[in-house]
Design an enzyme around this catalytic site. Structure first.
Site, PDB file in Angstrom:
ATOM      1  N   SER A   9       1.012  -1.248   0.116  1.00  0.00           N
ATOM      2  CA  SER A   9       0.108  -0.011   0.051  1.00  0.00           C
ATOM      3  C   SER A   9       0.983   1.248  -0.076  1.00  0.00           C
ATOM      4  O   SER A   9       1.660   1.549   1.098  1.00  0.00           O
ATOM      5  CB  SER A   9      -0.855   0.194   1.307  1.00  0.00           C
ATOM      6  OG  SER A   9      -1.505   1.363   1.397  1.00  0.00           O
ATOM      7  N   HIS A  34      -1.095  -1.022  -4.453  1.00  0.00           N
ATOM      8  CA  HIS A  34      -2.358  -0.700  -3.909  1.00  0.00           C
ATOM      9  C   HIS A  34      -2.448   0.744  -3.578  1.00  0.00           C
ATOM     10  O   HIS A  34      -1.697   1.399  -2.837  1.00  0.00           O
ATOM     11  CB  HIS A  34      -2.754  -1.702  -2.223  1.00  0.00           C
ATOM     12  CG  HIS A  34      -3.915  -1.323  -1.847  1.00  0.00           C
ATOM     13  ND1 HIS A  34      -5.175  -2.024  -2.205  1.00  0.00           N
ATOM     14  CD2 HIS A  34      -4.465  -0.709  -0.644  1.00  0.00           C
ATOM     15  CE1 HIS A  34      -6.034  -1.750  -1.327  1.00  0.00           C
ATOM     16  NE2 HIS A  34      -5.735  -0.964  -0.586  1.00  0.00           N
ATOM     17  N   ASP A  36      -4.722   3.781  -1.799  1.00  0.00           N
ATOM     18  CA  ASP A  36      -5.812   4.397  -1.017  1.00  0.00           C
ATOM     19  C   ASP A  36      -6.296   5.563  -1.059  1.00  0.00           C
ATOM     20  O   ASP A  36      -5.369   6.609  -0.744  1.00  0.00           O
ATOM     21  CB  ASP A  36      -5.348   3.897   0.317  1.00  0.00           C
ATOM     22  CG  ASP A  36      -5.096   2.397   0.950  1.00  0.00           C
ATOM     23  OD1 ASP A  36      -6.124   1.636   0.780  1.00  0.00           O
ATOM     24  OD2 ASP A  36      -4.161   2.201   1.314  1.00  0.00           O
ATOM     25  N   MET A  38      -8.735   8.409   0.050  1.00  0.00           N
ATOM     26  CA  MET A  38      -9.559   8.616   1.357  1.00  0.00           C
ATOM     27  C   MET A  38     -10.082  10.244   1.359  1.00  0.00           C
ATOM     28  O   MET A  38      -9.488  10.903   0.696  1.00  0.00           O
ATOM     29  CB  MET A  38      -8.874   8.586   2.602  1.00  0.00           C
ATOM     30  CG  MET A  38      -8.334   7.198   2.622  1.00  0.00           C
ATOM     31  SD  MET A  38      -7.119   7.254   4.565  1.00  0.00           S
ATOM     32  CE  MET A  38      -6.761   5.561   4.387  1.00  0.00           C
ATOM     33  N   HIS A  67      -8.342   1.568  -4.007  1.00  0.00           N
ATOM     34  CA  HIS A  67      -9.263   1.226  -2.940  1.00  0.00           C
ATOM     35  C   HIS A  67      -9.962   2.357  -2.675  1.00  0.00           C
ATOM     36  O   HIS A  67      -9.406   3.402  -2.165  1.00  0.00           O
ATOM     37  CB  HIS A  67      -8.258   0.557  -1.884  1.00  0.00           C
ATOM     38  CG  HIS A  67      -9.491   0.343  -0.578  1.00  0.00           C
ATOM     39  ND1 HIS A  67      -8.714   0.174   0.531  1.00  0.00           N
ATOM     40  CD2 HIS A  67     -10.694   0.680  -0.207  1.00  0.00           C
ATOM     41  CE1 HIS A  67      -9.721  -0.120   1.450  1.00  0.00           C
ATOM     42  NE2 HIS A  67     -10.868   0.235   1.062  1.00  0.00           N
ATOM     43  N   MET A  69     -12.236   4.936  -0.584  1.00  0.00           N
ATOM     44  CA  MET A  69     -12.487   4.975   0.656  1.00  0.00           C
ATOM     45  C   MET A  69     -13.562   6.321   0.673  1.00  0.00           C
ATOM     46  O   MET A  69     -13.092   7.513   1.383  1.00  0.00           O
ATOM     47  CB  MET A  69     -11.911   4.859   1.736  1.00  0.00           C
ATOM     48  CG  MET A  69     -11.439   3.299   2.196  1.00  0.00           C
ATOM     49  SD  MET A  69      -9.915   3.399   2.834  1.00  0.00           S
ATOM     50  CE  MET A  69      -8.606   3.599   1.749  1.00  0.00           C
ATOM     51  N   MET A 138     -11.938  -5.897   4.710  1.00  0.00           N
ATOM     52  CA  MET A 138     -11.134  -5.281   5.502  1.00  0.00           C
ATOM     53  C   MET A 138     -10.828  -5.703   6.877  1.00  0.00           C
ATOM     54  O   MET A 138     -11.985  -6.243   7.428  1.00  0.00           O
ATOM     55  CB  MET A 138     -11.907  -3.663   5.764  1.00  0.00           C
ATOM     56  CG  MET A 138     -12.087  -2.859   4.761  1.00  0.00           C
ATOM     57  SD  MET A 138     -10.459  -2.077   3.683  1.00  0.00           S
ATOM     58  CE  MET A 138      -9.400  -1.467   5.286  1.00  0.00           C
ATOM     59  N   ASP A 176      -7.114  -6.534   3.650  1.00  0.00           N
ATOM     60  CA  ASP A 176      -6.500  -5.037   3.863  1.00  0.00           C
ATOM     61  C   ASP A 176      -6.493  -4.687   5.214  1.00  0.00           C
ATOM     62  O   ASP A 176      -7.719  -4.481   5.710  1.00  0.00           O
ATOM     63  CB  ASP A 176      -7.178  -4.357   2.904  1.00  0.00           C
ATOM     64  CG  ASP A 176      -6.455  -2.885   2.748  1.00  0.00           C
ATOM     65  OD1 ASP A 176      -5.301  -2.728   3.261  1.00  0.00           O
ATOM     66  OD2 ASP A 176      -7.020  -2.012   2.148  1.00  0.00           O
TER      67      ASP A 176
HETATM   68  C1  DX5 Z   1      -6.491   1.297   5.488  1.00  0.00           C
HETATM   69  C2  DX5 Z   1      -6.108   1.147   4.110  1.00  0.00           C
HETATM   70  C3  DX5 Z   1      -4.959   0.268   4.024  1.00  0.00           C
HETATM   71  C4  DX5 Z   1      -3.759   0.530   4.733  1.00  0.00           C
HETATM   72  C5  DX5 Z   1      -2.971  -0.598   5.127  1.00  0.00           C
HETATM   73  O1  DX5 Z   1      -7.535   2.299   5.609  1.00  0.00           O
HETATM   74  O2  DX5 Z   1      -7.222   0.619   3.271  1.00  0.00           O
HETATM   75  O3  DX5 Z   1      -4.629   0.026   2.728  1.00  0.00           O
HETATM   76  O4  DX5 Z   1      -2.855   1.247   3.855  1.00  0.00           O
HETATM   77  O5  DX5 Z   1      -2.033  -0.612   5.868  1.00  0.00           O
HETATM   78  P1  DX5 Z   1      -1.421  -1.188   7.080  1.00  0.00           P
HETATM   79  O6  DX5 Z   1      -0.761  -2.635   6.101  1.00  0.00           O
HETATM   80  O7  DX5 Z   1      -0.214  -0.452   7.782  1.00  0.00           O
HETATM   81  O8  DX5 Z   1      -2.424  -1.814   7.989  1.00  0.00           O
HETATM   82 ZN    ZN Z   2      -6.539  -0.135   1.453  1.00  0.00          ZN
END
Ligand code: DX5
Ligand code: ZN
Length: 216
Positions: A9, A34, A36, A38, A67, A69, A138, A176
């Site tokens: 990620s 990956h 992320d 947000m 991903h 969010m 998740m 994840d």
């Molecule tokens: C959390 C993200 C993850 C995050 C995972 O909301 O969706 O992808 O980056 O990070 P680790 O592996 O550090 O838990």
């Molecule tokens: Zn993620």
């Protein structure tokens, strides 16, 4: 697609040296990157949007899974695909018309994933499982890297496997949150196909070595 995939990620990458980190991942055994996204509304944190996505695509030689969010993901999936996403995952909890969003992603030429928060039951996927390319479970509450893995995820992997089998679905199972050397092999054994790892990869001196170890 082969299984036992690792998707580092980029949330845990060094944003001041994003190109360097992506080039490191290009040389590593990482399978996917990956990404992320947000929005500060669906989750209590803001990460990055299209310009950063564009930069990631310019440098990355690997499959990119995005991903989302965010609320109202249907407004943004097309642009993420235009910017080079190979797969886009949307949260079950964020989609009023999930079937429509999944179709939109696939019509625009990307693979489509559906994400479940830790408290959302797997049975909610019964009427969409045949249509998705990936189920992302998740294993932490989304919003931040570096959180503790939630053990109930193993039960949800088993339930997702059963659902996939009974519907002749080809969906991959992705996990994840809180993935590390203590749980990676157990997760693959339980039926996970793709493990996301942020903190576990980027907090060590040799991320490349860690990626190799996570696959064993
Ligand atoms: C959390 C993200 C993850 C995050 C995972 O909301 O969706 O992808 O980056 O990070 P680790 O592996 O550090 O838990
Ligand atoms: Zn993620």
């Amino acid at each position: 697609m082969k299984t036992k995939l690792i998707a580092p990620s980029l949330l845990s990458a060094d944003f001041g040296n994003l190109q360097r980190d992506i080039e490191m991942l290009n040389q590593s055994q990482a399978d996917w990157l990956h990404v992320d996204v947000m929005d500060g509304r669906f989750v209590p944190n803001i990460s990055f949007g299209f310009p950063v996505m564009k930069t990631i695509r310019q440098h990355a030689k690997k499959f990119i899974d995005v991903h989302l969010m965010i609320v109202e993901p249907e407004k943004y999936v097309e642009e993420f695909i235009n910017q080079g996403a190979d797969l886009v995952s949307v949260h079950y909890e964020a989609c009023t018309h999930l079937h429509r969003v999944i179709n939109l992603i696939q019509d625009k030429g990307a693979k489509a994933g559906v994400v479940l928060n830790p408290a959302t039951p797997v049975l909610m996927l019964e009427d969409i499982i045949a249509d998705v390319d990936l189920v992302l479970l998740m294993s932490v509450n989304p919003g931040f890297g570096g959180q503790k893995f939630i053990e109930n995820t193993y039960k949800k992997i088993a339930e997702t496997r059963d659902l996939i089998l009974s519907n002749n679905s080809t969906a991959l199972i992705q996990i994840d949150g809180g993935v590390n050397l203590d749980n990676a092999s157990k997760l693959f054994e339980a039926g996970a196909d793709v493990l996301v790892a942020g903190n576990a990869v980027f907090s060590v001196d040799s991320p490349e070595k860690m990626i190799e170890l996570l696959k064993i």
